[in-house]
Design a protein around this motif. Structure first.
Motif, PDB file in Angstrom:
ATOM      1  N   ALA A 103      41.428  -8.605 -13.607  1.00 10.85           N
ATOM      2  CA  ALA A 103      42.189  -7.588 -14.351  1.00 10.85           C
ATOM      3  C   ALA A 103      43.319  -7.091 -13.459  1.00 10.85           C
ATOM      4  O   ALA A 103      43.194  -7.092 -12.231  1.00 10.85           O
ATOM      5  CB  ALA A 103      41.287  -6.411 -14.747  1.00 10.85           C
ATOM      6  N   PRO A 104      44.425  -6.644 -14.043  1.00  9.67           N
ATOM      7  CA  PRO A 104      45.528  -6.120 -13.212  1.00  9.67           C
ATOM      8  C   PRO A 104      45.120  -4.826 -12.519  1.00  9.67           C
ATOM      9  O   PRO A 104      44.422  -3.994 -13.088  1.00  9.67           O
ATOM     10  CB  PRO A 104      46.653  -5.888 -14.228  1.00  9.67           C
ATOM     11  N   THR A 105      45.574  -4.683 -11.274  1.00 12.58           N
ATOM     12  CA  THR A 105      45.221  -3.510 -10.465  1.00 12.58           C
ATOM     13  C   THR A 105      46.487  -2.747 -10.102  1.00 12.58           C
ATOM     14  O   THR A 105      47.520  -3.344  -9.811  1.00 12.58           O
ATOM     15  CB  THR A 105      44.485  -3.945  -9.184  1.00 12.58           C
ATOM     16  N   PHE A 106      46.393  -1.422 -10.111  1.00 14.88           N
ATOM     17  CA  PHE A 106      47.557  -0.608  -9.763  1.00 14.88           C
ATOM     18  C   PHE A 106      47.117   0.616  -8.986  1.00 14.88           C
ATOM     19  O   PHE A 106      45.940   0.968  -8.940  1.00 14.88           O
ATOM     20  CB  PHE A 106      48.342  -0.187 -11.007  1.00 14.88           C
ATOM     21  N   TYR A 107      48.086   1.268  -8.359  1.00 17.01           N
ATOM     22  CA  TYR A 107      47.849   2.575  -7.764  1.00 17.01           C
ATOM     23  C   TYR A 107      48.941   3.514  -8.256  1.00 17.01           C
ATOM     24  O   TYR A 107      50.004   3.085  -8.692  1.00 17.01           O
ATOM     25  CB  TYR A 107      47.815   2.497  -6.227  1.00 17.01           C
ATOM     26  N   PHE A 108      48.663   4.803  -8.219  1.00 17.66           N
ATOM     27  CA  PHE A 108      49.661   5.808  -8.571  1.00 17.66           C
ATOM     28  C   PHE A 108      50.414   6.201  -7.309  1.00 17.66           C
ATOM     29  O   PHE A 108      49.819   6.432  -6.253  1.00 17.66           O
ATOM     30  CB  PHE A 108      49.004   7.049  -9.172  1.00 17.66           C
ATOM     31  N   THR A 109      51.739   6.300  -7.421  1.00 22.24           N
ATOM     32  CA  THR A 109      52.539   6.734  -6.289  1.00 22.24           C
ATOM     33  C   THR A 109      53.369   7.954  -6.689  1.00 22.24           C
ATOM     34  O   THR A 109      53.263   8.443  -7.820  1.00 22.24           O
ATOM     35  CB  THR A 109      53.407   5.579  -5.758  1.00 22.24           C
ATOM     36  N   ASN A 110      54.170   8.442  -5.771  1.00 21.16           N
ATOM     37  CA  ASN A 110      54.753   9.778  -5.861  1.00 21.16           C
ATOM     38  C   ASN A 110      56.077   9.792  -6.645  1.00 21.16           C
ATOM     39  O   ASN A 110      57.080   9.271  -6.163  1.00 21.16           O
ATOM     40  CB  ASN A 110      54.992  10.303  -4.439  1.00 21.16           C
ATOM     41  N   PRO A 111      56.131  10.416  -7.825  1.00 20.01           N
ATOM     42  CA  PRO A 111      57.400  10.480  -8.558  1.00 20.01           C
ATOM     43  C   PRO A 111      58.400  11.455  -7.954  1.00 20.01           C
ATOM     44  O   PRO A 111      59.584  11.419  -8.298  1.00 20.01           O
ATOM     45  CB  PRO A 111      56.965  10.944  -9.954  1.00 20.01           C
ATOM     46  N   HIS A 112      57.956  12.321  -7.047  1.00 17.54           N
ATOM     47  CA  HIS A 112      58.831  13.350  -6.490  1.00 17.54           C
ATOM     48  C   HIS A 112      59.688  12.845  -5.334  1.00 17.54           C
ATOM     49  O   HIS A 112      60.593  13.558  -4.884  1.00 17.54           O
ATOM     50  CB  HIS A 112      57.997  14.549  -6.032  1.00 17.54           C
ATOM     51  N   THR A 113      59.397  11.649  -4.827  1.00 17.02           N
ATOM     52  CA  THR A 113      60.179  11.115  -3.716  1.00 17.02           C
ATOM     53  C   THR A 113      61.007   9.908  -4.148  1.00 17.02           C
ATOM     54  O   THR A 113      61.402   9.084  -3.327  1.00 17.02           O
ATOM     55  CB  THR A 113      59.267  10.724  -2.534  1.00 17.02           C
ATOM     56  N   VAL A 114      61.287   9.805  -5.439  1.00 15.76           N
ATOM     57  CA  VAL A 114      62.115   8.708  -5.949  1.00 15.76           C
ATOM     58  C   VAL A 114      63.565   8.903  -5.513  1.00 15.76           C
ATOM     59  O   VAL A 114      64.105  10.017  -5.587  1.00 15.76           O
ATOM     60  CB  VAL A 114      62.011   8.622  -7.483  1.00 15.76           C
ATOM     61  N   THR A 115      64.184   7.831  -5.073  1.00 18.00           N
ATOM     62  CA  THR A 115      65.565   7.856  -4.612  1.00 18.00           C
ATOM     63  C   THR A 115      66.391   6.867  -5.420  1.00 18.00           C
ATOM     64  O   THR A 115      65.855   6.022  -6.139  1.00 18.00           O
ATOM     65  CB  THR A 115      65.649   7.476  -3.120  1.00 18.00           C
TER      66      THR A 115
END
Length: 332
Positions: A103-115
């Protein structure tokens, strides 16, 4: 082709459409999230009404920003070649773990540090092995009548509003330590993600999907003008529609969510270190310029800045293993 962007101009931030060499801002009070909430069909109609009719701002005169402020970022790991190389780099083990295929695997990362493209990316404190990751991201938009839950792949396909380029910056030495705790990356990942240069609406790619729903478009990355890696987006293990559907199971995807493809084969230094048995090419250093290009979308480019000097680790307190509960006297 409809491109949706955010930019700084004349002291303010605007959102709107990019057509050729001009930017066409949306009316005051409206932004990219307005378009995502409206959905793809309404956005395409608004683009037709806006481009050429509203006052234009020359693209050369603006500073492009990340094309949206994501509600969430789920970053998948869908390229088998990348998984194989990174496993050699991090664990020293050959092959791909069998669970990856299930199955596909993912992690959540930080939307507040998007550049955005053009921004300087500082090296986080404690990092000696700064790396990039070459990816494509799907952006979710509204579909009338859908709450974004438990979607089929066919339903999920309609939720894909558009695509953008993603650089999932990585502090590999921090990541290696963190992954040994069996939870996932934290400070090795959340200091920066770059999205851009804009969102290209999904209709532009509709006739380019193959029979299984994959997009055979090229991806490439260069450091200081030297080619490092290239791949096809169609080498993903799952098409984007299946990733969106999987993310929605017993959960929800909403307008403004971003889902990354994961790093393409040869799309980062860490993978090459695993295959080469040495840190060649070397980790990124201050002044290096990283440029990623995806066919049909565009290019993002960032310069590596200085390293922040700070203490990054605080040792845990060692506690006595006293597992005997104190007796609580009952009251008469």
């Amino acid at each position: 082709m409809v491109k949706i962007a955010r930019w700084n101009f004349d002291g303010g931030t605007q959102s709107g459409f990019v057509d050729g060499v001009n930017c066409y801002p949306l009316p005051a009070g409206q932004g990219v999230q307005t378009l995502l909430d409206a959905g793809l069909e309404e956005t395409l109609g608004l683009a037709r009404d806006t481009i050429g009719s509203s006052p234009a701002v020359p693209l050369a005169d603006v500073e492009l920003l990340a094309p949206l402020v994501p509600a969430t970022i789920r970053d998948f790991v869908t390229f088998e070649e990348h998984v194989e190389g990174m496993r050699m780099s991090i664990d020293g083990m050959a092959g791909v773990m069998p669970e990856w295929y299930e199955a596909p695997t993912f992690y959540f990362t930080n939307p507040h540090t998007v550049t955005g493209t053009g921004e300087v990316i500082g090296i986080p404190a404690g990092c000696e092995d700064l790396d990039f990751e070459t990816e494509v991201a799907a952006v979710v938009g509204r579909v009338p009548g859908s709450d974004g839950r438990n979607l089929t792949a066919e339903e999920a396909h309609r939720h894909i509003f558009g695509y953008t380029v993603l650089n999932d910056w990585s502090a590999r030495d921090l990541q290696r330590r963190e992954m040994k705790v069996s939870l996932g990356p934290c400070k090795g990942k959340d200091f920066a993600n770059t999205l851009g240069p804009w969102i290209v609406t999904a209709d532009e790619f509709e006739d380019r999907h193959d029979a299984e729903g994959f997009l055979p478009i090229s991806m490439a990355v260069k450091v200081n003008g030297e080619a490092i890696g290239q791949d096809l987006l169609s080498n993903m293990g799952w098409p984007f529609a299946e990733l969106v559907a999987y993310a929605s199971q017993d959960s929800v995807v909403r307008p403004g969510d971003v889902l990354g493809s994961g790093t393409c084969g040869s799309g980062c230094l860490g993978e090459l270190w695993g295959r080469n048995g040495a840190k060649t090419p070397p980790p990124l250093k201050t002044g290096d310029v990283v440029r990623m290009t995806v066919e049909g979308i565009g290019s993002i480019e960032n310069t590596v800045g200085d390293r922040r000097e700070a203490v990054t680790r605080v040792a845990a307190r060692v506690r006595p293993r006293n597992r005997v509960a104190f007796a609580v006297a009952s009251q008469a």
